[in-house]
Design a protein around this motif. Structure first.
Motif, mmCIF file in Angstrom:
data_model
loop_
_atom_site.group_PDB
_atom_site.id
_atom_site.type_symbol
_atom_site.label_atom_id
_atom_site.label_comp_id
_atom_site.label_asym_id
_atom_site.label_seq_id
_atom_site.Cartn_x
_atom_site.Cartn_y
_atom_site.Cartn_z
ATOM 1 N N VAL A 1 44.984 41.493 86.370
ATOM 2 C CA VAL A 1 44.002 40.738 87.147
ATOM 3 C C VAL A 1 42.627 41.420 87.183
ATOM 4 N N PRO A 2 42.527 42.756 87.348
ATOM 5 C CA PRO A 2 41.192 43.367 87.364
ATOM 6 C C PRO A 2 40.380 43.082 86.108
ATOM 7 N N GLY A 3 41.024 43.058 84.953
ATOM 8 C CA GLY A 3 40.301 42.738 83.723
ATOM 9 C C GLY A 3 39.783 41.307 83.717
ATOM 10 N N ILE B 1 49.847 36.648 79.021
ATOM 11 C CA ILE B 1 51.174 36.853 79.614
ATOM 12 C C ILE B 1 51.475 35.676 80.535
ATOM 13 N N ARG B 2 52.433 34.860 80.157
ATOM 14 C CA ARG B 2 52.717 33.635 80.905
ATOM 15 C C ARG B 2 53.215 33.981 82.307
ATOM 16 N N GLY B 3 52.651 33.272 83.262
ATOM 17 C CA GLY B 3 53.044 33.486 84.637
ATOM 18 C C GLY B 3 52.388 34.684 85.296
ATOM 19 N N ARG B 4 51.557 35.429 84.536
ATOM 20 C CA ARG B 4 50.950 36.629 85.109
ATOM 21 C C ARG B 4 49.446 36.704 84.858
ATOM 22 N N THR B 5 49.000 36.470 83.641
ATOM 23 C CA THR B 5 47.570 36.629 83.334
ATOM 24 C C THR B 5 46.959 35.388 82.711
ATOM 25 N N VAL C 1 40.806 34.627 90.867
ATOM 26 C CA VAL C 1 39.703 35.233 90.106
ATOM 27 C C VAL C 1 38.364 34.682 90.583
ATOM 28 N N ALA C 2 38.288 33.370 90.784
ATOM 29 C CA ALA C 2 37.036 32.778 91.264
ATOM 30 C C ALA C 2 36.701 33.260 92.668
#
Length: 301
Positions: A156-158, A238-242, A82-83
């Motif tokens: 991820v886009p959010g 969401i663990r492991g995803r978001t 994200v960064a």
């Protein structure tokens, strides 16, 4: 007789004489320094030491086991991703906005300057809710996104959009006053000598603001990695995803897994310390040309 030549000693003496009238009594300085150090120790140093103490309280094995756990590794990777997306985009926006505001006059200039500060006045939670209202299943663009199998919220886009929103003022706000103070004379001279717009930017504007630009990028990156409120709203946890690092700390703490929570939190604390060190180095390096200019004129830095 010729005019006296200024020397470092005479310049130092002149500075001393100018500052004598503004000097405070020693006890006033002592009280102010004591108050500042007390606040620093109580509200900054003590909590930071507590994080590391709790992280290592059960030993190195427990500490490293918490960091290599799959969900923690996923949170680290997502935070870096994200960064890595948000910071370069904010870099482009910050440079473009600062250049436009500092170097050109146009209608709406004051409005643009005001809007850049909007994320500073809007709560990160509200920022996250705005993206949910726009891109959520029941949001304005939700039906269209679902029809085209595009997922923004709880993906991820959010996270990237929320992070960009809360961090985009940092680069611009560092560059705008710096560019305004430098004026337009050097750019105008380059244009008169035949330089193109890109040549003027790369060879004149950018070298003059490179340290301020780096400073803004450092602050932007630190905020991007440590953002919690806006990311929490759009992530779905969401663990492991978001889950980013701050969200992972919250989940572990709510599960009473304090050792793992503080271990992950120590990574964010290390990031803060690293940011502080790099920021100090950039500030010091940015002052070097000014100090060199003062010394060349006989004024000690």
């Amino acid at each position: 007789m010729g005019a006296a030549v200024a020397t470092p000693w005479t310049a130092r003496a002149r500075r001393f004489e100018e500052n004598v009238a503004t000097r405070e009594p020693a006890w006033v300085k002592g009280v102010l320094i004591t108050i500042a150090l007390a606040f620093f120790g109580l509200f900054l140093l003590l909590p930071l030491m507590t994080v590391f103490a709790e992280a290592f309280r059960k030993g190195w094995q427990v500490y490293f086991a918490a960091l290599v756990e799959p969900d923690a590794l996923s949170a680290i990777a997502l935070t870096l991703l994200v960064a890595a997306i948000a910071v370069p985009l904010n870099l482009v926006f910050g440079v473009a906005a600062a250049w436009a505001i500092a170097k050109f006059d146009f209608r709406g200039k004051q409005l643009l300057t005001t809007l850049i500060d909007l994320p500073f006045s809007v709560s990160p939670v509200i920022a996250g809710l705005m993206f949910v209202l726009l891109f959520g299943m029941q949001g304005w663009f939700g039906p269209w996104l679902m029809a085209h199998d595009v997922k923004i919220i709880f993906a991820v886009p959010g996270l990237v959009l929320a992070t960009i929103f809360v961090t985009f003022p940092f680069v611009a706000r560092e560059l705008i006053p710096l560019m305004e103070a430098q004026g337009r004379e050097e750019e105008e001279a380059a244009i008169v000598l035949g330089a193109s717009g890109w040549q003027t930017f790369w060879r004149v504007t950018l070298p003059n603001v490179k340290w301020g630009l780096l400073y803004g990028v450092i602050l932007c990156n630190a905020r991007a990695m440590g953002e919690f409120g806006a990311v929490s709203v759009v992530s779905g946890h969401i663990r492991g995803r978001t889950n980013t690092l701050p969200l992972q700390v919250e989940i572990l703490y709510n599960e009473y897994n304090f050792a793992a929570a503080f271990a992950v939190a120590s990574l964010l604390a290390l990031l803060a310390l690293l940011t502080l060190v790099i920021k100090s180095l950039v500030e010091w390096r940015g002052r070097q040309p000014l100090n060199a200019g003062e010394e060349s004129q006989g004024v000690p830095a």
